[in-house]
Write an enzyme that holds these catalytic residues in place. Structure first.
Site, PDB file in Angstrom:
ATOM      1  N   HIS A   1      61.008  28.265  -2.405  1.00  0.00           N
ATOM      2  CA  HIS A   1      60.543  27.521  -1.233  1.00  0.00           C
ATOM      3  C   HIS A   1      61.740  27.167  -0.372  1.00  0.00           C
ATOM      4  O   HIS A   1      62.867  27.148  -0.844  1.00  0.00           O
ATOM      5  CB  HIS A   1      59.804  26.244  -1.649  1.00  0.00           C
ATOM      6  CG  HIS A   1      60.574  25.387  -2.594  1.00  0.00           C
ATOM      7  ND1 HIS A   1      60.561  25.593  -3.962  1.00  0.00           N
ATOM      8  CD2 HIS A   1      61.406  24.342  -2.386  1.00  0.00           C
ATOM      9  CE1 HIS A   1      61.350  24.701  -4.543  1.00  0.00           C
ATOM     10  NE2 HIS A   1      61.876  23.936  -3.619  1.00  0.00           N
ATOM     11  N   VAL A   2      61.486  26.903   0.893  1.00  0.00           N
ATOM     12  CA  VAL A   2      62.568  26.518   1.783  1.00  0.00           C
ATOM     13  C   VAL A   2      63.029  25.117   1.424  1.00  0.00           C
ATOM     14  O   VAL A   2      62.234  24.262   1.046  1.00  0.00           O
ATOM     15  CB  VAL A   2      62.128  26.585   3.260  1.00  0.00           C
ATOM     16  CG1 VAL A   2      61.809  28.012   3.648  1.00  0.00           C
ATOM     17  CG2 VAL A   2      60.938  25.692   3.538  1.00  0.00           C
TER      18      VAL A   2
END
Length: 225
Positions: free
Chosen positions: A135-136
């Site tokens: 995930h970012v």
């Protein structure tokens, strides 16, 4: 978003000395503020997930009761369940996963891939037992995304993500969310679901989109009880 060591200790039902030991020896992310450790909730949840430590889901509930947050099943339906995603290494797998995402037109897929790789460079998102949750690091990057989603990918072949248990990744959950609050909510829901025996058993059976959504719905129903 910041908690001190004693607050974390109470919530996890541990001694404060254990929390300090995790910070010093187990790389639990923390910063010193006037001589006291401060721990970000996102960092705590990520670290706990990577180390198979169960955290109470209510810890990460939204502060505002009038805001509707997606259930795990809704997020999975939004992101989709994809079978036999190809790739020979982490780079090619993540590129193929990014291409499956329903991104807004203004979002550059290559830039998103770069951010994901940067996150992996900080520390693996593999949580063990063949599962990773890339995930970012800053969900605000996806603030123009219309709805939060979890894209579930079953890889064509296991890929080395540098997991702590040494197992290659075969199942990958990609989180995309417009805000930190929603990101935290989805991450906590997913982390808690991965400790649920029935949900894990469904994942381990096969790439079954309908069965997985049903298992996520059952998990949320049991959680509400």
């Amino acid at each position: 978003m910041l908690m001190n060591a004693s607050e974390v200790a109470r919530l996890l039902k541990k001694d404060e000395s254990t929390i300090v030991k995790w910070i010093k020896k187990e790389k639990l992310p923390a910063v010193l503020v006037r001589g006291n450790y401060r721990i970000n909730r996102v960092d705590l949840l990520e670290w706990a997930t990577e180390h198979s430590i169960t955290v109470p889901p209510e810890l990460f509930a939204a502060a505002e009761a009038d805001v509707t947050l997606p259930t795990l099943a809704e997020a999975l339906e939004a992101g989709g369940v994809h079978c036999s995603v190809p790739g020979d290494d982490k780079l090619s797998v993540l590129r193929n996963v990014v291409n499956l995402l329903k991104l807004p037109p203004q979002m550059d897929p290559e830039f998103l891939l770069q951010v994901l790789l940067a996150r992996e460079a900080i520390g693996t998102t593999a949580v063990g037992d063949g599962i990773a949750i890339p995930h970012v690091r800053n969900p605000i990057l996806l603030q123009d995304k219309p709805s939060p989603a979890i894209t579930l990918c079953f890889l064509e072949k296991p890929i080395d993500f540098g997991a702590l248990d040494g197992k290659p990744v075969r199942i990958l959950f990609m989180l995309t969310s417009p805000t930190v609050r929603v990101h935290l909510h989805l991450l906590s829901r997913l982390a808690y679901a991965l400790h649920d025996p029935q949900f894990r058993a469904t994942l381990n059976l096969a790439c079954d989109p309908v069965g997985i959504i049903e298992a996520a719905t059952r998990f949320e129903r049991e959680l509400r009880r």
